[in-house]
Design an enzyme around this catalytic site. Structure first.
Site, PDB file in Angstrom:
ATOM      1  CE  LYS A  67      -4.054  -1.813   2.462  1.00 55.23           C
ATOM      2  NZ  LYS A  67      -5.010  -1.542   3.548  1.00 55.23           N
ATOM      3  CG  ASP A 100      -8.784   0.945   4.080  1.00 58.10           C
ATOM      4  OD1 ASP A 100      -9.592   0.139   3.592  1.00 58.10           O
ATOM      5  OD2 ASP A 100      -7.575   0.681   4.279  1.00 58.10           O
ATOM      6  CG  ASN A 146       1.259   2.745  18.314  1.00 59.43           C
ATOM      7  OD1 ASN A 146       0.566   1.788  17.982  1.00 59.43           O
ATOM      8  ND2 ASN A 146       2.483   2.915  17.855  1.00 59.43           N
ATOM      9  N   GLY A 237     -15.092  -5.066  11.795  1.00 60.62           N
ATOM     10  CA  GLY A 237     -14.714  -4.301  10.608  1.00 60.62           C
ATOM     11  C   GLY A 237     -15.207  -4.865   9.283  1.00 60.62           C
TER      12      GLY A 237
HETATM   13  P1  NAP Z   1       0.215  -1.811  10.530  1.00 60.95           P
HETATM   14  O1  NAP Z   1       0.494  -0.653   9.646  1.00 60.95           O
HETATM   15  O2  NAP Z   1       1.199  -2.926  10.616  1.00 60.95           O
HETATM   16  O3  NAP Z   1      -0.020  -1.205  12.014  1.00 60.95           O
HETATM   17  C1  NAP Z   1      -0.316  -2.048  13.098  1.00 60.95           C
HETATM   18  C2  NAP Z   1      -0.400  -1.249  14.412  1.00 60.95           C
HETATM   19  O4  NAP Z   1      -0.720  -2.188  15.435  1.00 60.95           O
HETATM   20  C3  NAP Z   1       0.880  -0.540  14.833  1.00 60.95           C
HETATM   21  O5  NAP Z   1       0.579   0.688  15.418  1.00 60.95           O
HETATM   22  C4  NAP Z   1       1.478  -1.496  15.868  1.00 60.95           C
HETATM   23  O6  NAP Z   1       2.155  -0.849  16.923  1.00 60.95           O
HETATM   24  C5  NAP Z   1       0.264  -2.118  16.476  1.00 60.95           C
HETATM   25  N1  NAP Z   1       0.605  -3.457  16.966  1.00 60.95           N
HETATM   26  C6  NAP Z   1       0.929  -4.534  16.210  1.00 60.95           C
HETATM   27  N2  NAP Z   1       1.227  -5.584  17.023  1.00 60.95           N
HETATM   28  C7  NAP Z   1       1.123  -5.129  18.294  1.00 60.95           C
HETATM   29  C8  NAP Z   1       1.315  -5.729  19.568  1.00 60.95           C
HETATM   30  N3  NAP Z   1       1.680  -7.022  19.691  1.00 60.95           N
HETATM   31  N4  NAP Z   1       1.106  -4.978  20.671  1.00 60.95           N
HETATM   32  C9  NAP Z   1       0.729  -3.683  20.568  1.00 60.95           C
HETATM   33  N5  NAP Z   1       0.542  -3.053  19.385  1.00 60.95           N
HETATM   34  C10 NAP Z   1       0.734  -3.779  18.262  1.00 60.95           C
HETATM   35  O7  NAP Z   1      -1.157  -2.494  10.139  1.00 60.95           O
HETATM   36  P2  NAP Z   1      -2.436  -1.813   9.438  1.00 60.95           P
HETATM   37  O8  NAP Z   1      -2.263  -1.839   7.960  1.00 60.95           O
HETATM   38  O9  NAP Z   1      -2.687  -0.516  10.110  1.00 60.95           O
HETATM   39  O10 NAP Z   1      -3.584  -2.881   9.778  1.00 60.95           O
HETATM   40  C11 NAP Z   1      -3.936  -3.134  11.112  1.00 60.95           C
HETATM   41  C12 NAP Z   1      -5.235  -3.910  11.198  1.00 60.95           C
HETATM   42  O11 NAP Z   1      -6.296  -3.150  10.659  1.00 60.95           O
HETATM   43  C13 NAP Z   1      -5.244  -5.219  10.423  1.00 60.95           C
HETATM   44  O12 NAP Z   1      -4.962  -6.230  11.313  1.00 60.95           O
HETATM   45  C14 NAP Z   1      -6.646  -5.342   9.868  1.00 60.95           C
HETATM   46  O13 NAP Z   1      -7.373  -6.307  10.600  1.00 60.95           O
HETATM   47  C15 NAP Z   1      -7.271  -4.003  10.111  1.00 60.95           C
HETATM   48  N6  NAP Z   1      -7.788  -3.406   8.869  1.00 60.95           N
HETATM   49  C16 NAP Z   1      -9.106  -3.611   8.586  1.00 60.95           C
HETATM   50  C17 NAP Z   1      -9.645  -3.059   7.440  1.00 60.95           C
HETATM   51  C18 NAP Z   1     -11.101  -3.283   7.150  1.00 60.95           C
HETATM   52  O14 NAP Z   1     -11.541  -3.001   6.020  1.00 60.95           O
HETATM   53  N7  NAP Z   1     -11.884  -3.758   8.094  1.00 60.95           N
HETATM   54  C19 NAP Z   1      -8.856  -2.298   6.576  1.00 60.95           C
HETATM   55  C20 NAP Z   1      -7.497  -2.103   6.901  1.00 60.95           C
HETATM   56  C21 NAP Z   1      -6.992  -2.681   8.047  1.00 60.95           C
HETATM   57  P3  NAP Z   1       3.705  -0.406  16.824  1.00 60.95           P
HETATM   58  O15 NAP Z   1       3.669   0.939  16.154  1.00 60.95           O
HETATM   59  O16 NAP Z   1       4.154  -0.356  18.224  1.00 60.95           O
HETATM   60  O17 NAP Z   1       4.400  -1.448  15.991  1.00 60.95           O
END
Ligand code: NAP
Length: 274
Positions: A67, A100, A146, A237
């Site tokens: 992305k 999104d 966060n 979601g």
């Molecule tokens: P991303 O860019 O990898 O960001 C993930 C975030 O979660 C980061 O802030 C990370 O914190 C935090 N995180 C990950 N593992 C963690 C842990 N063990 N403990 C605490 N914080 C943690 O991912 P993204 O693209 O934003 O996507 C995240 C989620 O959004 C996906 O899992 C998906 O299910 C959901 N999503 C849903 C839709 C929908 O249409 N429903 C669309 C997009 C995304 P750090 O900064 O500390 O690493």
């Protein structure tokens, strides 16, 4: 001639978008449209965009981990620039957008979840940016919690260039004040780690809160269960996924997407592969 669209990602086999979009084409009798699934390794993203354009693809969805990577090779609109990532490209204009944002806001509206007031966003990744940008446009006061403070600071700085104000806070901080909505954008609780929950064990979860969990696999997350135990309302979601897909569908085809058909296709796919 076949009108081709699709999704690029790496890996891609678990994507539910082909099921959603092809069900929509079928329901509308659009037999000359097809939505494909394409596994593209990170080192050939630029090349793949050129190839797809040359092979007359109308557009593509872009998913993890591409992305952000596609941004230098497209014309990102304001939404894509604010989020810092594009999830939908139209090759006819080479414009990339991020559906999104609208998918999230429209799903909140479906559930009549108020978008003004104090919203706490958990996580600071790509999904958080889409959620925050959308909520800010609706006038919400936004707090961000966060794990990594530096990433939260980077998000705050980036968003300020789009006149969006976000305040980084701790769980203890936010739990003592008024909260109108909590949005989980972390993957904590997602398959296969369904025992996880993004709320800290050190601070009791507040009572009577509305929570939107952007996770849809599983449909009922540990966080959502916790919310209901504490007298609140919880939503997953899935609707956001359908509505971001519907926005891409409209962009490519010019037709309104049959969202009920897409939801049904998603339900079926999730029942087959929970
Ligand atoms: P991303 O860019 O990898 O960001 C993930 C975030 O979660 C980061 O802030 C990370 O914190 C935090 N995180 C990950 N593992 C963690 C842990 N063990 N403990 C605490 N914080 C943690 O991912 P993204 O693209 O934003 O996507 C995240 C989620 O959004 C996906 O899992 C998906 O299910 C959901 N999503 C849903 C839709 C929908 O249409 N429903 C669309 C997009 C995304 P750090 O900064 O500390 O690493």
């Amino acid at each position: 001639m076949l009108n081709k669209v699709g999704v690029i990602g790496w890996p891609i086999e678990h994507s539910l978008s082909p099921a959603m979009h092809n069900a929509a084409f079928k329901a509308l009798g659009m037999d000359d449209w097809f939505y494909d699934r394409m596994a593209i390794p990170p080192d050939i993203v630029k090349l793949s965009l050129r190839e797809l354009r040359d092979h007359n693809f109308i557009g593509v969805n872009v998913t993890i981990p591409h992305k952000e990577a596609v941004m230098p090779f497209i014309k990102p609109d304001e939404l894509a620039r604010a989020v810092g990532a594009a999830n939908t490209i139209d090759f006819r204009t080479n414009v990339g957008t991020n559906t999104d944002v609208v998918g999230f806001l429209r799903d909140l509206d479906t559930y009549e979840i108020p978008t003004s007031g104090h919203v706490v966003v958990l996580g600071a990744g790509g999904a958080a940016r889409a959620v925050i940008y959308g909520l800010a446009r609706r006038g919400a006061e936004i707090s961000l919690v966060n794990r990594t403070p530096e990433r939260a600071e980077a998000l705050v700085k980036h968003m300020s260039t789009f006149n969006v104000s976000v305040t980084p806070r701790t769980f203890a901080d936010v739990a003592t004040g008024t909260i109108d909505l909590i949005v989980n954008t972390t993957p904590l609780g997602m398959q296969p780690n369904i025992e996880q929950n993004p709320w800290t064990e050190d601070v009791p979860f507040p009572e009577g809160i509305t929570v939107y969990d952007t996770i849809y696999r599983p449909r009922d997350t540990r966080l959502m269960q916790l919310v209901r135990q504490r007298g609140g309302r919880a939503y997953n979601g899935m609707g956001m996924l359908v509505k971001q897909g519907a926005a891409a569908f409209k962009l490519w085809t010019g037709q309104d997407a049959p969202e009920d058909v897409m939801t049904q296709a998603l339900e079926t796919a999730l029942n087959e592969r929970p």
